[in-house]
Design an enzyme around this catalytic site. Structure first.
Site, short mmCIF file in Angstrom:
data_model
loop_
_atom_site.label_atom_id
_atom_site.label_comp_id
_atom_site.label_asym_id
_atom_site.label_seq_id
_atom_site.Cartn_x
_atom_site.Cartn_y
_atom_site.Cartn_z
N HIS A 60 39.58 41.53 32.39
CA HIS A 60 39.07 40.21 32.40
C HIS A 60 40.29 39.42 31.89
O HIS A 60 41.23 39.99 31.32
CB HIS A 60 37.77 39.69 31.59
CG HIS A 60 37.67 40.11 30.48
ND1 HIS A 60 37.85 41.45 29.81
CD2 HIS A 60 37.62 39.24 29.28
CE1 HIS A 60 37.68 41.22 28.46
NE2 HIS A 60 37.47 40.03 28.21
N HIS A 62 40.38 37.08 29.24
CA HIS A 62 40.63 36.67 27.82
C HIS A 62 41.77 37.11 27.22
O HIS A 62 42.31 38.07 27.57
CB HIS A 62 39.35 37.06 27.06
CG HIS A 62 38.21 36.38 27.13
ND1 HIS A 62 36.91 36.87 26.97
CD2 HIS A 62 37.82 35.14 27.79
CE1 HIS A 62 35.92 35.94 27.31
NE2 HIS A 62 36.48 35.09 27.85
N ASP A 64 43.04 38.31 24.62
CA ASP A 64 43.18 39.78 23.63
C ASP A 64 43.32 40.86 24.91
O ASP A 64 43.72 42.02 24.46
CB ASP A 64 42.11 39.88 22.64
CG ASP A 64 40.79 39.96 23.55
OD1 ASP A 64 40.45 39.06 24.31
OD2 ASP A 64 39.66 40.77 23.00
N HIS A 65 43.06 40.59 25.98
CA HIS A 65 43.24 41.64 27.14
C HIS A 65 44.45 41.64 28.27
O HIS A 65 44.56 42.26 28.76
CB HIS A 65 41.98 41.75 27.83
CG HIS A 65 40.72 42.27 27.12
ND1 HIS A 65 40.33 43.42 27.26
CD2 HIS A 65 39.97 41.47 26.21
CE1 HIS A 65 39.06 43.49 26.55
NE2 HIS A 65 39.03 42.40 25.69
N HIS A 137 29.54 39.59 31.03
CA HIS A 137 30.23 39.15 29.95
C HIS A 137 30.19 37.57 30.16
O HIS A 137 29.60 36.99 30.84
CB HIS A 137 31.71 39.51 29.82
CG HIS A 137 32.48 39.28 28.44
ND1 HIS A 137 31.91 39.31 27.33
CD2 HIS A 137 33.82 39.05 28.53
CE1 HIS A 137 32.75 38.99 26.32
NE2 HIS A 137 33.84 38.77 26.99
N ASP A 206 34.74 44.68 28.34
CA ASP A 206 33.77 43.81 27.62
C ASP A 206 32.30 43.36 28.43
O ASP A 206 32.50 42.61 29.37
CB ASP A 206 34.23 42.31 27.26
CG ASP A 206 35.33 42.48 26.05
OD1 ASP A 206 35.73 43.54 25.87
OD2 ASP A 206 35.80 41.28 25.57
N HIS A 264 37.46 48.45 20.76
CA HIS A 264 37.08 46.83 20.85
C HIS A 264 36.23 46.58 19.54
O HIS A 264 35.25 45.98 19.40
CB HIS A 264 36.40 46.36 22.10
CG HIS A 264 36.51 44.80 22.15
ND1 HIS A 264 35.83 43.90 21.86
CD2 HIS A 264 37.52 44.27 22.96
CE1 HIS A 264 36.38 43.00 22.18
NE2 HIS A 264 37.32 42.92 22.87
#
Length: 297
Positions: A60, A62, A64-65, A137, A206, A264
Site C-alpha cells: 500500500h 503509506h 513507511d512502505h 487497512h 498492514d 511491523h
C-alpha cells in the site's frame, strides 16, 4: 527460499528497526516486498545487490512502505543498471510513478515497468505462483503469497521397467512430455508420482484481522504478519486498522500455517518479550523479526 528482513518497524524508525522491507532470494531472483525509507542502505548491510532485484511488490502507499523507492531507482540508474525492473502495486501505482517523476528524478536508464494489480494471480510460471489479496487497512492494501511449484517425483525404476532407456527421455517425461519407445507411447503419468505441494510464503502487509487474510494464508509454510501492537493496546490497533500479536497468532492458527514471524513492530515498545509470549500462547511456532534476520523455508 531465503528471506531477509531489511526493515521491521512500523511508521517510525528506531535505532534498531528501519522501515518495512523484506527481500526474498528464490528461483534465481531477488524480490522486494515493500520498500520503506532507508531500504537501499539496509541492502548494503545485508550484502544484497540492488542490481539483482527483479521485482518489487508494494502492499500500500503509506510512506513507511514506499519512500525508499525513489532513491533505490536513482541508485540503480547511477550504477548502470540495464536489466528490467517490474514494480507491482494496488490501484494508485501510476500516481506514485508520476509523483516520482515530478520530484525531478531523471529518466531511468533501464527498462522499468509499473503494473497495477488487484486480488488474484499476479505471476504464474513453471517455478512459482504469486498471488495478491485485498485485506482490511485504512487504505487499499494487498497481502501477497508466493508458492513454489514442485514437479512430481520421477520414478526411475518404473520408467526402466517400461523400457525407457536411461538418458534424455527421462528428462522429457519428468517435464510432462510423452516419449515413444519401440513404437509404444510412454506418458508422464506412467512414471511420475503424486502431485507435491511446494513451500508457501505469505506476507500480510498492514491489516486488521480478517477472514480474507485467514483464507489467503491457508497452509502457509511461513506467514509473515504485521504485529504493530500488543494485545493490551487492542483499541489502538482497531483505531488505526492494525493487528496485535495475538491477532496475528490467531490468523496463523486458523490458516493452518506452519510458522509465524511477527513484524511491523511499533517503536512505542522497548520490551517485546511479552509480545512474543502472548503470541506463543496461541501459536507456539512464532518469532519476532528484527532487522537483518534471515529465514529459510
Amino acid at each position: 527460499m531465503e528471506i531477509t528482513f531489511l526493515g521491521t518497524s512500523s511508521a517510525v524508525h528506531s535505532s534498531s528497526r528501519s522501515h518495512p522491507s523484506i527481500a526474498l532470494k528464490a528461483f534465481g531472483e531477488v524480490m522486494l516486498f515493500d520498500c520503506g525509507e532507508g531500504t537501499q542502505r539496509q541492502l548494503i548491510y545485508a550484502k544484497i545487490s540492488p542490481m539483482k532485484i527483479s521485482k518489487i511488490f508494494i502492499s500500500h502507499y503509506h510512506g513507511d512502505h514506499i519512500l525508499g523507492i525513489p532513491g533505490l531507482l536513482q541508485s540503480m540508474s547511477f550504477r548502470g543498471r540495464e536489466t528490467k525492473l517490474t514494480i507491482y502495486g494496488p490501484k494508485g501505482l501510476n500516481n506514485l510513478r508520476e509523483a516520482i517523476a515530478s520530484l525531478g528524478f531523471p529518466n531511468f536508464d533501464f527498462p522499468l515497468e509499473w503494473i497495477e494489480i488487484d486480488s488474484g494471480t499476479v505471476i504464474e510460471n513453471e517455478e512459482y505462483v504469486i498471488k495478491a489479496q485485498r485485506v482490511r487497512h485504512n487504505t487499499l492494501t494487498l497481502a501477497y503469497s508466493i508458492e513454489e511449484i514442485k514437479k512430481p517425483r520421477f520414478q526411475r525404476q518404473k520408467a526402466i521397467d517400461l523400457g525407457v532407456p536411461v538418458g534424455p527421455d527421462f528428462g522429457k517425461l519428468h517435464n510432462g512430455i510423452p516419449v515413444e519407445i519401440d513404437g509404444k507411447i510412454i506418458t508422464p503419468d506412467q512414471v511420475l508420482g503424486p502431485p507435491r505441494k511446494g513451500s508457501k510464503l505469505t506476507y500480510s502487509g498492514d491489516t486488521i484481522p480478517c477472514e480474507e487474510m485467514i483464507q489467503f494464508a491457508k497452509d502457509s509454510t511461513l506467514l509473515i504478519h504485521e504485529s504493530t501492537y500488543k494485545s493490551e493496546d487492542k483499541d489502538k490497533a482497531m483505531e488505526h486498522a492494525h493487528s496485535t500479536a495475538t491477532d496475528a497468532a490467531d490468523i496463523a492458527l486458523q490458516s493452518n500455517s506452519k510458522e509465524l514471524i511477527l513484524t511491523h513492530i511499533s517503536t512505542r515498545y522497548t520490551e517485546i518479550d511479552d509480545m512474543l509470549n502472548e503470541a506463543r500462547e496461541i501459536f507456539e511456532n512464532t518469532k519476532i523479526a528484527k532487522d537483518f534476520m534471515k529465514q529459510e523455508i
